[in-house]
Design a protein around this motif. Structure first.
Motif, PDB file in Angstrom:
ATOM      1  N   LYS A   1       0.841  -1.188   0.000  1.00 35.76           N
ATOM      2  CA  LYS A   1       0.000   0.000   0.000  1.00 35.76           C
ATOM      3  C   LYS A   1       0.881   1.245   0.000  1.00 35.76           C
ATOM      4  O   LYS A   1       1.949   1.280   0.589  1.00 35.76           O
ATOM      5  CB  LYS A   1      -0.921  -0.007   1.213  1.00 35.76           C
ATOM      6  CG  LYS A   1      -1.973  -1.101   1.179  1.00 35.76           C
ATOM      7  CD  LYS A   1      -2.918  -0.989   2.356  1.00 35.76           C
ATOM      8  CE  LYS A   1      -4.005  -2.051   2.283  1.00 35.76           C
ATOM      9  NZ  LYS A   1      -4.956  -1.948   3.416  1.00 35.76           N
ATOM     10  N   SER A   2       0.375   2.274  -0.684  1.00 34.50           N
ATOM     11  CA  SER A   2       1.122   3.516  -0.787  1.00 34.50           C
ATOM     12  C   SER A   2       0.143   4.683  -0.708  1.00 34.50           C
ATOM     13  O   SER A   2      -0.996   4.594  -1.199  1.00 34.50           O
ATOM     14  CB  SER A   2       1.917   3.567  -2.091  1.00 34.50           C
ATOM     15  OG  SER A   2       2.550   4.810  -2.264  1.00 34.50           O
ATOM     16  N   SER A   3       0.600   5.766  -0.128  1.00 35.87           N
ATOM     17  CA  SER A   3      -0.247   6.940   0.007  1.00 35.87           C
ATOM     18  C   SER A   3      -0.476   7.650  -1.329  1.00 35.87           C
ATOM     19  O   SER A   3      -1.432   8.418  -1.465  1.00 35.87           O
ATOM     20  CB  SER A   3       0.389   7.922   1.003  1.00 35.87           C
ATOM     21  OG  SER A   3       1.700   8.295   0.565  1.00 35.87           O
ATOM     22  N   ARG A   4       0.375   7.363  -2.311  1.00 39.63           N
ATOM     23  CA  ARG A   4       0.192   8.020  -3.602  1.00 39.63           C
ATOM     24  C   ARG A   4      -0.869   7.326  -4.446  1.00 39.63           C
ATOM     25  O   ARG A   4      -1.227   7.827  -5.515  1.00 39.63           O
ATOM     26  CB  ARG A   4       1.508   8.050  -4.369  1.00 39.63           C
ATOM     27  CG  ARG A   4       2.129   6.715  -4.640  1.00 39.63           C
ATOM     28  CD  ARG A   4       3.544   6.850  -5.173  1.00 39.63           C
ATOM     29  NE  ARG A   4       4.162   5.568  -5.464  1.00 39.63           N
ATOM     30  CZ  ARG A   4       4.133   4.990  -6.657  1.00 39.63           C
ATOM     31  NH1 ARG A   4       3.513   5.599  -7.651  1.00 39.63           N
ATOM     32  NH2 ARG A   4       4.718   3.825  -6.855  1.00 39.63           N
ATOM     33  N   TYR A   5      -1.377   6.192  -3.980  1.00 36.87           N
ATOM     34  CA  TYR A   5      -2.450   5.493  -4.675  1.00 36.87           C
ATOM     35  C   TYR A   5      -3.790   5.873  -4.062  1.00 36.87           C
ATOM     36  O   TYR A   5      -3.890   6.194  -2.869  1.00 36.87           O
ATOM     37  CB  TYR A   5      -2.267   3.979  -4.595  1.00 36.87           C
ATOM     38  CG  TYR A   5      -1.063   3.445  -5.325  1.00 36.87           C
ATOM     39  CD1 TYR A   5      -0.657   3.987  -6.535  1.00 36.87           C
ATOM     40  CD2 TYR A   5      -0.337   2.370  -4.807  1.00 36.87           C
ATOM     41  CE1 TYR A   5       0.445   3.494  -7.211  1.00 36.87           C
ATOM     42  CE2 TYR A   5       0.775   1.881  -5.472  1.00 36.87           C
ATOM     43  CZ  TYR A   5       1.163   2.445  -6.671  1.00 36.87           C
ATOM     44  OH  TYR A   5       2.253   1.963  -7.334  1.00 36.87           O
ATOM     45  N   ASP A   6      -4.839   5.806  -4.871  1.00 34.71           N
ATOM     46  CA  ASP A   6      -6.186   5.966  -4.349  1.00 34.71           C
ATOM     47  C   ASP A   6      -6.541   4.775  -3.471  1.00 34.71           C
ATOM     48  O   ASP A   6      -5.910   3.708  -3.535  1.00 34.71           O
ATOM     49  CB  ASP A   6      -7.182   6.089  -5.494  1.00 34.71           C
ATOM     50  CG  ASP A   6      -6.948   7.335  -6.339  1.00 34.71           C
ATOM     51  OD1 ASP A   6      -6.385   8.302  -5.781  1.00 34.71           O
ATOM     52  OD2 ASP A   6      -7.312   7.325  -7.535  1.00 34.71           O
ATOM     53  N   GLU A   7      -7.587   4.958  -2.693  1.00 34.53           N
ATOM     54  CA  GLU A   7      -7.986   3.889  -1.775  1.00 34.53           C
ATOM     55  C   GLU A   7      -8.384   2.632  -2.525  1.00 34.53           C
ATOM     56  O   GLU A   7      -8.036   1.517  -2.129  1.00 34.53           O
ATOM     57  CB  GLU A   7      -9.139   4.379  -0.900  1.00 34.53           C
ATOM     58  CG  GLU A   7      -9.612   3.322   0.100  1.00 34.53           C
ATOM     59  CD  GLU A   7     -10.784   3.804   0.920  1.00 34.53           C
ATOM     60  OE1 GLU A   7     -11.270   3.024   1.754  1.00 34.53           O
ATOM     61  OE2 GLU A   7     -11.229   4.969   0.720  1.00 34.53           O
TER      62      GLU A   7
ATOM     63  N   ASN B   1      -5.264   0.709  -3.673  1.00 36.62           N
ATOM     64  CA  ASN B   1      -4.623  -0.018  -2.577  1.00 36.62           C
ATOM     65  C   ASN B   1      -5.401  -1.282  -2.231  1.00 36.62           C
ATOM     66  O   ASN B   1      -4.812  -2.330  -1.952  1.00 36.62           O
ATOM     67  CB  ASN B   1      -4.496   0.882  -1.351  1.00 36.62           C
ATOM     68  CG  ASN B   1      -3.332   1.852  -1.448  1.00 36.62           C
ATOM     69  OD1 ASN B   1      -2.285   1.518  -1.998  1.00 36.62           O
ATOM     70  ND2 ASN B   1      -3.508   3.060  -0.929  1.00 36.62           N
TER      71      ASN B   1
END
Length: 1134
Positions: free
Chosen positions: A534-540, A543
């Protein structure tokens, strides 16, 4: 006494009188005498022949003309006349005389002919004795040369050492005795004695054998021309061919060049050594002491044109020899050396042999390219694989290009590449195929002729099986009908060999996506090895998708803690305690490994059973084999589950002697909550399940210790009305009738019986030709009027396009696990000539129609009511490697974009707001329609990167893998390249392929493939208890939260995926696999959002949304079926 009055030693006194001419004369006399004798014999034979010819001419002049055949030549006529004359005179008495006369041989030549034949066998090495003789001759020639080098290094040219004191002379005498015998054998075997006498090898014998006997007689030794024995080295390649040591042309030629070079070099050095140490004849006053090795040096610098000048010839004969030696040796040096270098340069860089070492290895062959190898290695060497200690040996007919070579170097510790062909047994020896763990054959998915590509791979299988029949083979095939040829291979074993038909699997995935949109993506995620964090630069949503993308399918044995549990109990323990999903079992049945998919509570876990686990890694799946409720029951966190002593000391076995306790209720789990009440499961199951030969089985009862019973069906309340319907076996259904009249209504109710094929796995109807009843035209246009929730298949093809096997798409849609009322019509749009070729395998499936036209024509698409279809599938048969890769999918992309832009008059129904007073159940049903385009569609692509052109608003990078794109995550695209992962998946566990194939194809069995191999097609069967039992298998389904039995999980505090999973499994036998969720859930009920994404095996505590749809394995729900008795006389083709 010497000239200065000093006394001489006996050896020096002996050398005062040289006798070199005796040795040379013996050789010359032997050569000249033999030559004269041969010429004399030939002269006598010539005179006798002339005498015979004159006699024949006289006979010809005296014989009548009728005895002469004018249509033959003179020699034949003469022989026939002579035969007739001798017969009349009584001279020709037997058959042997006639044969000798016809061959122009005298009667006394019979013994000579036999000797010649026997000698020829010995010289040619045709027998064991001959091969031994030839080999011994070569070895003794080398030995004689070595003896010469010894004498030349330690003795003078002429030496007076007594013969009895010289061991080298004694050994050389013995060797030359053999050469004398071998010379006579070769002389007898020679057809032309004169050519044999002047042959180079015969000349070597003249000047080496007679001087040995002269040396014994004179009691002295003369090196003389013994160096000529070096010329015998040129026969060394011939001997190696006789023995089978060298076979390739390049190797033979290389050995010939090497031997010619060394023989000339050694012989030239020997001659210089002789004349320089002896001096010029007569006075021998200008000799110089020059060792043999210095003479080799002189020859080398002379041939190479270097000529340092530090050593040179002083005698006249030596200088004259050097003049001619430079001319010949320089020409030889400049031609032989470059050719040798060329041959050595032609040696394959990847032509060595594999050193197996101590680990396992597999052989990969077939279509080897940078793209296929890169994808294969990414899956096979993925960190989540169970066993990575396997060496991969690639065998290909061409060397790798620079890109592929760089890829090999990056994986050097796991990869070896060898140039060769599987059709050559020597190349199979080089890769140690008999010791290989398996052989994998890759296919070229972009080829112009799929049948030719499959035929090439099948021929490779035949070659491999002929070389070693017990090796396990995993092969990729492009066309489904070519699988039949593999069954004809004698050593093809269904239990150990596997075939992955790309057309069958691809179209099966797409067909299941029609029944459950997005299911193709969900299943692909399970066998593709990928890892994402998971990454914060991806949308929910991305992820969430990547979390499910990391799920893979593993097999692992159950620990003793599961022994005695029913399958649903084991699933619940794994889901709650181990945080992974179990979708099936692998058990042993009649000495075969069979697969059970969601078998239900009738099957209990026993020793030796393996489960199919959906987990993030093999380490997580391994926890199922070590789980112990005594040691791990109170642990928080699955990562703390480690091996315990209970698994080895037997303590756990005693703990399990007690009755099996429901682990979830005992632990105060979800099912102990008073919110839910367990219904009474009194409904029994009448059907029994059967095991097919392929190992793919429907849920069967194996070693049942409790009375048979089943969970309450999800649609039990709906089936009650059908059970009470009049007629019992007849189900009133609404169908499409092509035989209509204009004034009659289109829909009518007809009386029908469920008809199945011989295996009971698919619906069947009588074979219908491609006529007016199946082709939609102006006469039966009313067929399309009320079409709704049907499947539209757009096939982009030409009349000469290769078939793609549309039967593989239709079969899952006509699986017998579906109820008759659940079958949806299939309408195929495409070129008429092409579809007529496909119809040969589609004629036995009900409700399949064809509209001749173009999928790119909007008028044709409107005729098939594409706006009302449940799913539109875009397929292309116009594929090949002759065009640019990015243009291979141009037709499919244009068709997809054309359909997306179509607009229709009937708008979608907008769900009402809550404030409008609609019921909750009504809102759930309407919400389930959210998130679909006007036309739901899935497109088959040839090139992965082309998916970027399907969705113009997506921000996907064209260089990222297909599985990471938004289009694939939403289940709108599929590509055959996704199936490349099945090669490595099948190698690590063959039964995983059986499970996936059973789930995807709708239940295709080996029995059906054997019927198709016989050319019988879909053979009808009788609805007996045995065939109907094959219907009792799980099917793929997609259900909304507004549908029974999920309505109570639409809202509330208990609306989590884990609660939904265990409720449906415990009370309805339905196994949830994942969610099909909107990418951006609507804020208000009136918002309409198009895109959904696949969420594989979500976490237990994930909250459900009212718009979610559930992927599930739904157990078979039987309806009233008429069972017939099989006739006494069976047809021969069943």
């Amino acid at each position: 006494m010497g000239d200065n009055g000093t006394s001489l030693s006996p050896k020096e006194e002996c050398l005062q009188n040289r006798h070199w001419y005796y040795f040379l004369a013996s050789s010359l006399v032997a050569f000249v005498a033999g030559l004269i004798l041969i010429l004399l014999v030939r002269l006598i034979q010539f005179c006798r022949l002339q005498q015979k010819l004159r006699h024949q001419n006289r006979l010809k002049s005296t014989q009548p003309l009728e005895y002469v055949n004018e249509n033959v030549d003179f020699q034949t006529s003469t022989i026939e006349i002579l035969k007739n004359t001798k017969k009349e005179n009584g001279v020709l008495n037997n058959e042997n005389d006639l044969r000798r006369l016809s061959a122009k041989e005298p009667a006394e030549a019979t013994l000579g002919t036999m000797a010649h034949s026997r000698a020829a066998e010995l010289v040619s090495g045709q027998t064991v004795t001959g091969r031994v003789l030839v080999t011994l001759s070569c070895i003794l020639s080398l030995s004689s040369l070595v003896l010469y080098l010894i004498d030349a290094s330690w003795h003078d040219v002429e030496d007076c050492t007594p013969w009895l004191e010289s061991y080298t002379q004694q050994i050389d005498l013995a060797i030359n005795l053999f050469f004398l015998l071998y010379f006579f054998i070769r002389f007898v075997a020679a057809n032309d004695k004169l050519m044999f006498w002047i042959d180079i090898y015969s000349i070597v014998d003249y000047f080496t054998v007679p001087p040995v006997f002269v040396a014994v007689y004179l009691n002295r030794n003369w090196l003389g021309l013994r160096f000529l024995r070096a010329l015998a080295l040129q026969s060394f390649p011939d001997v190696m061919q006789f023995l089978g040591l060298i076979k390739k042309n390049s190797v033979i030629r290389l050995w010939q060049l090497i031997m010619v070079f060394f023989s000339v070099w050694l012989a030239g050095a020997g001659f210089i050594h002789l004349v320089e140490n002896s001096g010029d004849p007569l006075d021998f006053s200008n000799s110089q002491p020059l060792g043999y090795w210095n003479c080799l040096y002189i020859c080398m610098v002379t041939m190479s044109t270097v000529g340092y000048g530090d050593l040179y010839c002083k005698t006249v004969i030596g200088k004259v020899f050097i003049v001619f030696f430079i001319i010949g040796a320089l020409a030889m040096f400049t031609s032989v050396i470059p050719e040798m270098i060329t041959i050595l340069g032609m040696r394959k860089k990847y032509g060595g042999s594999y050193d197996r070492g101590f680990g396992k290895h597999i052989v990969v062959c077939g279509h080897i390219s940078t793209r296929t190898v890169e994808k294969f290695l990414a899956q096979f060497l993925h960190q989540d694989q169970e066993d990575r200690d396997v060496m991969i040996v690639f065998l290909h007919t061409e060397p790798p290009n620079l890109e592929l070579e760089a890829l090999m170097k990056r994986h050097y510790t796991h990869v070896r590449f060898y140039e060769g062909s599987v059709m050559v047994s020597e190349d199979l020896d080089r890769v140690k195929l008999k010791e290989a763990d398996a052989v994998l054959l890759l296919a070229n998915k972009h080829c112009d002729n799929p049948d030719a590509e499959d035929a090439a791979n099948i021929m490779r299988v035949i070659s491999i099986k002929d070389y070693h029949g017990d090796v396990s083979i995993i092969i990729q095939l492009l066309q489904y009908h070519n699988k039949n040829y593999l069954l004809n291979i004698p050593d093809w074993h269904m239990q150990s060999d596997s075939v992955i038909c790309l057309a069958e699997m691809k179209l099966g995935f797409i067909a299941q996506a029609c029944l459950a949109p997005g299911f193709s993506t969900l299943m692909a995620n399970l066998f593709m090895m990928t890892s994402h964090k998971k990454s914060s630069r991806y949308d929910e949503w991305k992820n969430n998708y990547f979390s499910g993308l990391g799920m893979e399918l593993y097999t692992e044995y159950f620990s003793r803690a599961f022994y005695g549990m029913t399958f649903p109990q084991a699933v619940e323990v794994c889901f709650t305690k181990l945080h992974m999903l179990v979708i099936g079992l692998e058990v042993s049945h009649k000495d075969k490994a069979v697969v059970l998919l969601n078998p239900g509570p009738d099957v209990k876990i026993q020793r030796g059973m393996q489960g199919f686990f959906v987990a993030q890694s093999s380490e997580e799946a391994y926890r199922a084999s070590i789980y112990c409720p005594l040691c791990h029951g109170q642990l928080f966190g699955v990562k703390r589950i480690k091996d315990c002593t209970c698994s080895t000391d037997g303590t756990l076995i005693n703990a399990h002697n007690n009755p099996v306790v429901d682990p979830l209720e005992a632990d105060g789990g979800f099912l102990s909550n008073k919110l839910f009440k367990r219904p009474n499961n009194n409904t029994g199951s009448d059907g029994t399940n059967s095991v097919t030969e392929s190992g793919a089985v429907s849920p069967a009862i194996i070693h049942i210790d409790v009375p048979q019973g089943g969970a309450t069906s999800a649609t039990e309340s709906h089936s009650e009305s059908e059970k009470s319907s009049p007629g019992g076996s007849d189900i009133p259904i609404t169908i499409i009738d092509a035989n209509f009249e204009d004034n009659k209504p289109y829909l009518e109710v007809r009386e029908s019986k469920e008809q199945f094929d011989a295996t009971g796995c698919f619906y069947w109807c009588p074979d219908s030709s491609l006529d007016e009843s199946n082709i939609i035209n102006q006469k039966n246009e009313l067929i399309l009027k009320n079409l709704r929730d049907h499947f539209v298949v757009c096939v982009l093809s030409d009349s000469d396009s290769p078939v793609i096997g549309l039967s593989n798409f239709v079969m899952p849609l006509r699986a017998s696990s579906l109820r008759l009322t659940e079958l949806k019509p299939v309408v195929i749009v495409g070129h008429h000539s092409y579809l007529s070729k496909e119809w040969k395998t589609l004629g036995n499936f009900p409700d399949v129609y064809i509209l001749p036209g173009s999928p790119l024509c909007r008028a044709d698409l409107r005729r098939v009511r594409i706006n009302r279809c449940k799913m539109c599938v875009v397929l292309s048969a116009n594929k090949g490697s002759s065009i640019e890769p990015t243009l291979q999918d141009k037709d499919a992309i244009l068709c997809s974009l054309n359909i997306k832009k179509m607009r229709f008059e009937d708008p979608l129904t907008v769900p009402p707001m809550v404030s409008q007073g609609a019921s909750l159940l009504d809102m759930m049903r309407r919400w389930s329609k959210l998130g679909r385009d006007t036309i739901p569609m899935i497109t088959d692509l040839e090139n992965d990167s082309n998916c970027q052109f399907l969705e113009q608003d997506d921000a996907d990078d064209p260089d990222i893998p297909l599985c990471n794109t938004e289009t694939f995550a939403c289940g709108r695209v599929f590509a055959a390249s996704v199936l490349d992962s099945l090669m490595s998946t099948t190698y690590f566990n063959r039964n995983t392929l059986i499970l996936i194939r059973t789930l995807i194809t709708g239940g295709a069995t080996v029995e059906l493939e054997q019927l198709l191999a016989e050319g019988l097609g879909m053979v009808p069967g009788y609805p007996t208890t045995e065939t109907l039992s094959n219907r009792n298998r799980c099917r793929v389904a997609q259900m909304g939260l507004g549908e029974h039995p999920f309505t109570q999980f639409a809202v509330g505090i208990d609306a989590t995926y884990g609660n939904l999973f265990m409720w449906t499994l415990r009370f309805h036998g339905i196994m949830c696999l994942g969610l099909y969720r909107l990418v951006n859930p609507p804020a208000g009920f009136g918002d309409r959002v198009a895109k959904r994404y696949v969420l594989t095996n979500p976490a237990y505590n994930m909250r459900l949304l009212p718009s979610d749809k559930i992927f599930c394995l739904h157990p078979f729900t039987p309806g009233p079926t008429h069972i017939e008795e099989e006739p006494d006389i069976k047809t021969s083709n069943v």
